[in-house]
Design a protein around this motif. Structure first.
Motif, PDB file in Angstrom:
ATOM      1  N   SER A  91      48.147  35.681  30.232  1.00 41.23           N
ATOM      2  CA  SER A  91      48.348  36.467  31.447  1.00 41.23           C
ATOM      3  C   SER A  91      49.529  37.421  31.319  1.00 41.23           C
ATOM      4  N   PRO A  96      42.994  40.244  29.859  1.00 42.72           N
ATOM      5  CA  PRO A  96      42.507  39.083  30.625  1.00 42.72           C
ATOM      6  C   PRO A  96      41.317  38.375  29.977  1.00 42.72           C
ATOM      7  N   LYS A  97      40.490  39.116  29.238  1.00 42.96           N
ATOM      8  CA  LYS A  97      39.301  38.509  28.639  1.00 42.96           C
ATOM      9  C   LYS A  97      39.564  37.923  27.252  1.00 42.96           C
TER      10      LYS A  97
END
Length: 211
Positions: A91, A96-97
């Protein structure tokens, strides 16, 4: 990434806990990662997979390894904690992926028992944090209490990486350790070799620039 061939080696001057690191999703060569101390402290040195799991988790994330296979049994609580830590790192630093490495290892059903009687210890750098912890411990715990600190661990291979500089630090810490009544235990490790310094420095620079 696979962490295999966990073992203890002695050479007369030192004792090492070693593991072979095999990268699976990149061109990096296999590495030998170690934790080393003096023979007089060998009875407290183990070749526990937990140490290698903690050391290898962030490099596995950094270099996009799809899995982190550890030879041996691990505690499910530590596995869960490592996964949470990697999620936080994602994070802060990654897309994010980004896929987290899948931790693969046998799971212990019982808590590990230390090979020697339990003793309280502290990472003893000589800095304000370690000295404050030691002072507070001495004020709050009687000397014969199990929670009274008996050992101070000083590590070469983390902040201090030059052996010559480390010996100077040990000489200074020896006086403090003697005054505090603790055993000064030097540890050498090469875990920083798992992640190139240039990449790590770029990450730290980006953090301070953003602040």
């Amino acid at each position: 990434m696979r962490v295999v061939n966990l073992r203890i080696e002695e050479n007369g001057n030192s004792v090492r806990s070693l593991g072979t690191i095999i990268w699976e999703d990149g061109p990096r060569p296999a590495q030998e990662i170690y934790f080393e101390t003096l023979p007089e402290f060998a009875n407290g040195l183990s070749c526990h997979p937990h140490a290698f799991l903690v050391a290898c988790s962030m490099p596995a994330l950094l270099f996009g390894e799809r899995r982190l296979f550890i030879e041996g049994e691990i505690c499910p609580q530590l596995r869960d904690g490592i996964e949470i830590a990697m999620s936080w790192m994602r994070s802060w630093w990654y897309e994010p992926k980004t896929r987290l490495p899948l931790i693969e290892a046998k799971i212990r059903s019982t808590a590990p028992r230390p090979p020697t009687p339990e003793r309280a210890g502290v990472f003893f750098s000589g800095g304000i944090d370690s000295l404050a912890i030691l002072q507070s411990n001495r004020q709050r715990y009687p000397s014969d209490h199990p929670g009274s600190i008996k050992d101070g661990f000083s590590v070469c291979g983390l902040e201090i990486q030059e052996p010559g500089a480390f010996e100077i630090v040990l000489d200074s810490l020896a006086l403090l350790a003697a005054d505090a009544g603790i055993a000064l235990i030097p540890i050498h490790t090469n875990i920083r070799s798992l992640g190139p310094e240039d990449i790590l420095q770029q990450m730290f620079d980006a953090l301070f620039e953003s602040n």
